[in-house]
Design a protein around this motif. Structure first.
Motif, short mmCIF file in Angstrom:
data_model
loop_
_atom_site.label_atom_id
_atom_site.label_comp_id
_atom_site.label_asym_id
_atom_site.label_seq_id
_atom_site.Cartn_x
_atom_site.Cartn_y
_atom_site.Cartn_z
N GLU A 25 54.77 -37.67 1.33
CA GLU A 25 55.72 -37.64 2.44
C GLU A 25 56.37 -38.99 2.72
OE1 GLU A 25 53.33 -36.38 5.69
OE2 GLU A 25 53.08 -34.32 4.95
N LYS A 26 55.68 -40.08 2.40
CA LYS A 26 56.20 -41.38 2.81
C LYS A 26 55.93 -42.46 1.77
CE LYS A 26 53.94 -43.22 6.25
NZ LYS A 26 53.29 -43.37 7.56
N ASN A 27 56.54 -43.61 1.97
CA ASN A 27 56.36 -44.74 1.07
C ASN A 27 54.88 -45.12 1.02
OD1 ASN A 27 56.24 -47.57 0.12
ND2 ASN A 27 58.47 -47.47 0.24
N PHE A 28 54.37 -45.31 -0.19
CA PHE A 28 52.96 -45.63 -0.37
C PHE A 28 52.56 -46.88 0.42
CE2 PHE A 28 49.53 -47.76 -2.77
CZ PHE A 28 48.57 -46.76 -2.76
N ALA A 29 53.43 -47.86 0.49
CA ALA A 29 53.12 -49.10 1.19
C ALA A 29 52.91 -48.87 2.69
CB ALA A 29 54.25 -50.12 0.98
N ASN A 30 53.54 -47.84 3.22
CA ASN A 30 53.44 -47.55 4.66
C ASN A 30 52.29 -46.62 5.01
OD1 ASN A 30 55.72 -49.13 5.09
ND2 ASN A 30 57.12 -47.39 4.89
N ALA A 31 51.68 -46.03 4.00
CA ALA A 31 50.54 -45.13 4.24
C ALA A 31 49.29 -45.98 4.48
CB ALA A 31 50.33 -44.22 3.05
N SER A 32 48.39 -45.48 5.32
CA SER A 32 47.18 -46.25 5.63
C SER A 32 45.95 -45.35 5.56
CB SER A 32 47.28 -46.86 7.03
OG SER A 32 47.25 -45.83 8.02
N VAL A 33 44.80 -45.98 5.37
CA VAL A 33 43.54 -45.26 5.36
C VAL A 33 43.32 -44.60 6.71
CG1 VAL A 33 41.03 -45.50 5.22
CG2 VAL A 33 42.49 -46.70 3.58
N SER A 34 43.68 -45.31 7.79
CA SER A 34 43.52 -44.75 9.14
C SER A 34 44.31 -43.46 9.31
CB SER A 34 43.99 -45.78 10.18
OG SER A 34 43.19 -46.93 10.15
N GLU A 35 45.51 -43.43 8.75
CA GLU A 35 46.35 -42.24 8.85
C GLU A 35 45.74 -41.09 8.06
OE1 GLU A 35 51.07 -41.04 8.28
OE2 GLU A 35 50.31 -42.97 7.55
N ILE A 36 45.21 -41.40 6.89
CA ILE A 36 44.60 -40.36 6.04
C ILE A 36 43.41 -39.73 6.75
CG2 ILE A 36 43.31 -39.97 3.90
CD1 ILE A 36 45.04 -42.22 2.64
N THR A 37 42.55 -40.55 7.33
CA THR A 37 41.34 -40.02 7.97
C THR A 37 41.66 -39.36 9.31
OG1 THR A 37 40.92 -42.23 8.91
CG2 THR A 37 39.80 -41.66 6.85
N ALA A 38 42.62 -39.90 10.06
CA ALA A 38 42.96 -39.33 11.37
C ALA A 38 43.50 -37.92 11.24
CB ALA A 38 43.99 -40.22 12.07
N ARG A 39 44.22 -37.67 10.15
CA ARG A 39 44.83 -36.34 9.97
C ARG A 39 43.78 -35.25 9.85
NH1 ARG A 39 50.16 -34.96 6.45
NH2 ARG A 39 50.88 -36.66 7.77
N ILE A 40 42.59 -35.59 9.36
CA ILE A 40 41.53 -34.57 9.19
C ILE A 40 40.32 -34.86 10.07
CG2 ILE A 40 42.15 -33.82 6.87
CD1 ILE A 40 40.23 -35.85 5.74
N GLY A 41 40.47 -35.79 11.03
CA GLY A 41 39.42 -36.03 12.00
C GLY A 41 38.16 -36.67 11.45
N LEU A 42 38.32 -37.58 10.48
CA LEU A 42 37.17 -38.28 9.91
C LEU A 42 37.23 -39.77 10.25
CD1 LEU A 42 36.91 -36.78 6.31
CD2 LEU A 42 35.36 -36.35 8.22
N SER A 43 36.09 -40.42 10.12
CA SER A 43 36.05 -41.87 10.34
C SER A 43 36.48 -42.61 9.08
CB SER A 43 34.63 -42.29 10.72
OG SER A 43 33.76 -42.11 9.61
#
Length: 207
Positions: A25-43
């Motif tokens: 969906e977005k530029n790889f540089a702008n993606a973050s680990v926090s965003e990845i985990t927040a989307r599925i409710g993980l730490s």
């Protein structure tokens, strides 16, 4: 222990699916680990248990998609007495999967954005794709040689050249399908190609 291992695998897959969504969906540089985990409710701790960083998970996503279902492919080929085995059914099945399954569409969007990736990631992905193509050609060549020994495919056929041709054709179909460039009626039209291959590969054509 068994349940824990299964839960860990489910968590890993959830993280990978979330990362695939975001990377497509977005530029790889702008993606973050926090965003990845927040989307599925993980730490973030859960993420780092399975992956080193976002570069690592991107590579793992590409590796798993490229791994495909080789065993199923070879099993289908070996199950049929035809010269080209059950390749026609398998190719039709794969094209339908590429057309209908959302994960493959996301992978296509991901690969379109590869120019945004760091140089070292692009180079590693190129290696993975090359390794997958080489593996597919070797598997196809082994199958053709086996069928030649069984008297199903003419021995004068170059197994390597035929394998390169077939894998290139099928990979081309796959890429075109992901891009939405194949007509809906292609699966039916493929019978013409496979009938021609059956005739060309047949031991009768050697006589």
């Amino acid at each position: 222990m068994r349940r824990t291992k299964e839960e860990a695998m489910r968590t890993r897959m959830s993280i990978m699916e979330s990362a695939l969504d975001i990377f497509s969906e977005k530029n790889f540089a702008n993606a973050s680990v926090s965003e990845i985990t927040a989307r599925i409710g993980l730490s973030k701790g859960a993420f780092y248990w399975h992956f080193k960083n976002k570069q690592d998970i991107l590579i793992k996503i590409i590796e798993e998609f490229c791994a495909g279902d080789c065993d199923k492919y070879m099993g289908l080929c070996e199950a049929s007495p035809e010269a080209v085995g059950s390749l026609r059914g398998y190719v039709k099945e794969v094209l339908e999967r590429l057309r209908s399954e959302e994960r493959w569409k996301k992978l296509h969007e991901l690969m379109i954005r590869r120019h945004e990736w760091p140089q070292d990631i692009r180079e590693r992905v190129d290696e993975i794709l090359h390794e997958a193509r080489t593996r597919d050609i070797k598997q196809m060549e082994t199958y053709i040689v086996t069928r030649q020994k069984a008297g199903k495919i003419r021995k004068s056929l170059s197994a390597h050249k035929a394998a390169v041709l077939l894998v290139s054709i099928f990979h081309g179909f796959g890429i075109s399908q992901l891009a939405g460039a194949l007509p809906d009626e292609l699966p039916e039209s493929l019978d013409i190609l496979f009938d021609a291959l059956t005739k060309e590969f047949s031991v009768k054509s050697e006589a």
